[in-house]
Design an enzyme around this catalytic site. Structure first.
Site, PDB file in Angstrom:
ATOM      1  N   LYS A   1       6.086   5.456  -1.262  1.00 28.61           N
ATOM      2  CA  LYS A   1       6.898   6.293  -0.379  1.00 28.61           C
ATOM      3  C   LYS A   1       8.379   6.248  -0.737  1.00 28.61           C
ATOM      4  O   LYS A   1       9.166   7.042  -0.226  1.00 28.61           O
ATOM      5  CB  LYS A   1       6.702   5.868   1.079  1.00 28.61           C
ATOM      6  CG  LYS A   1       5.373   6.311   1.664  1.00 28.61           C
ATOM      7  CD  LYS A   1       5.265   5.953   3.143  1.00 28.61           C
ATOM      8  CE  LYS A   1       3.961   6.471   3.736  1.00 28.61           C
ATOM      9  NZ  LYS A   1       3.829   6.088   5.173  1.00 28.61           N
TER      10      LYS A   1
ATOM     11  N   HIS B   1       0.806  -1.221   0.000  1.00 26.11           N
ATOM     12  CA  HIS B   1       0.000   0.000   0.000  1.00 26.11           C
ATOM     13  C   HIS B   1       0.841   1.273   0.000  1.00 26.11           C
ATOM     14  O   HIS B   1       0.481   2.269  -0.606  1.00 26.11           O
ATOM     15  CB  HIS B   1      -0.974  -0.001   1.183  1.00 26.11           C
ATOM     16  CG  HIS B   1      -0.328   0.143   2.525  1.00 26.11           C
ATOM     17  ND1 HIS B   1       0.419  -0.859   3.104  1.00 26.11           N
ATOM     18  CD2 HIS B   1      -0.299   1.192   3.396  1.00 26.11           C
ATOM     19  CE1 HIS B   1       0.861  -0.450   4.283  1.00 26.11           C
ATOM     20  NE2 HIS B   1       0.451   0.780   4.481  1.00 26.11           N
TER      21      HIS B   1
END
Length: 367
Positions: A227, A223
């Site tokens: 990042k 998920h």
């Protein structure tokens, strides 16, 4: 007798070494036993019912059945009908031995799966050769089946190894992102476990197959993969982000979906469509005020909704670089009142129904 002595010898097959003679004539039984006893163990039954009972009780030991037609209690065709109803002639070759080989008898016998109809009186070398040829054919067919089954098992094992390798690579990639943000890989494992539990043990997963639930849980691990594109200075900032920094942080959703698109090997994985959707949409909100696409209500997939709630629950329950862990009661209050997002009411109902079990992860217990 010389014909029999010169006939090729077939060794009795391991496991299936018994040839059953079903005949009420003692002389015929004696002749058949004499012909076949050098090559097989011989079983005897002197009427159709006894023969049927013998076959049903010892079918795994039989290499062939020699079946007379005219017998007391149950004739040979009646026995054959019973065997055909159970599919046994496909596994055990059956030979009809009869002096009354009329057209109708032969037609029905072949339709029921008999391998051959042998007329009386018996010619020893002929019946031996015909029976042995068929027995060897069945043995060869069974050996081929065994080889195919072994090859199939090997292929399945290899496929499972590939699946496990792919999963390991996915977990390693996700864990690497967590380490960048000074978190351990425990976060992604908890997200996986929470997602799996919510789908497998609440009505949320109703109508979903086990494979789909496993795929969504695996996808949940990725998920936050986007990042990787967020600078460390923002990712690990201990204080509140500026508006500009928050916009960069929000971009991890789009970046994550793009990154997954660029891994061709992942596209073959059943988890890919869920992973792409979750990476992009796990920060959408039920009221439409989320990002990046402003999806609202049921426009947000169930998978993204579940992972979104799991992510919030875990973030509130654990220490992060910018905050301490909240007490469980405060975590539940914040989720219930919408202080940390707006969620599907049905999703919240299911979540609170199993939260006691989920909370054990944070008490060093297992689900």
């Amino acid at each position: 007798m010389n014909d029999l002595q010169n006939a090729p010898v077939s060794p009795a097959p391991a496991g299936r070494s018994t040839l059953l003679v079903v005949d009420d004539d003692a002389i015929n039984c004696g002749i058949l036993e004499h012909i076949f006893s050098p090559y097989y163990n011989i079983g005897m039954a002197h009427d159709g019912q006894a023969g049927l009972d013998y076959i049903l009780e010892r079918q795994d030991s039989l290499c062939a059945v020699l079946l007379d037609v005219v017998m007391p209690r149950m004739d040979g065709l009646q026995v054959l009908r019973q065997l055909a109803a159970r599919g046994l002639p496909e596994r055990i070759p059956v030979f009809l031995i009869t002096a009354e080989a009329s057209g109708s008898v032969m037609k029905e016998a072949y339709e029921l799966g008999v391998m051959d109809v042998i007329g009386k009186p018996i010619t020893p070398y002929v019946v031996l050769r015909r029976v042995q040829s068929v027995v060897e054919l069945f043995q060869g067919r069974q050996r081929l089946r065994n080889v195919v089954q072994l090859q199939k098992a090997d292929l399945l094992a290899q496929a499972q190894q590939i699946i496990e390798l792919n999963r390991g690579m996915i977990e390693a990639l996700a864990a690497a992102i967590e380490f960048r943000s000074e978190e351990s890989g425990d976060h992604v494992r908890r997200i996986h476990d929470i997602t799996l539990h919510l789908l497998a043990h609440t009505p949320l997963g109703r109508g979903l197959s086990d494979d789909v639930i496993e795929a969504i849980a695996l996808a949940s691990i990725m998920h936050d993969v986007g990042k990787i594109a967020v600078p460390d200075s923002i990712l690990n900032k201990p204080g509140r982000l500026t508006a500009e920094e928050f916009e960069i942080m929000k971009g991890h959703t789009v970046q994550g979906a793009r990154l997954l698109e660029q891994i061709p090997q992942l596209r073959a994985n059943g988890a890919y469509p869920y992973a792409w959707d979750i990476a992009r949409h796990h920060h959408e909100r039920w009221d439409g005020r989320g990002y990046p696409d402003g999806l609202k209500g049921p426009d947000i997939s169930l998978a993204a909704q579940v992972v979104s709630l799991a992510d919030v629950y875990d973030a509130l329950s654990c220490k992060r670089v910018y905050k301490d862990a909240f007490p469980r009661e405060e975590v539940l209050r914040m989720i219930r009142t919408g202080a940390c997002g707006c969620f599907n009411p049905w999703l919240l109902e299911c979540f609170f129904g199993v939260e006691e079990q989920l909370s054990r992860m944070y008490r060093k217990e297992t689900l």
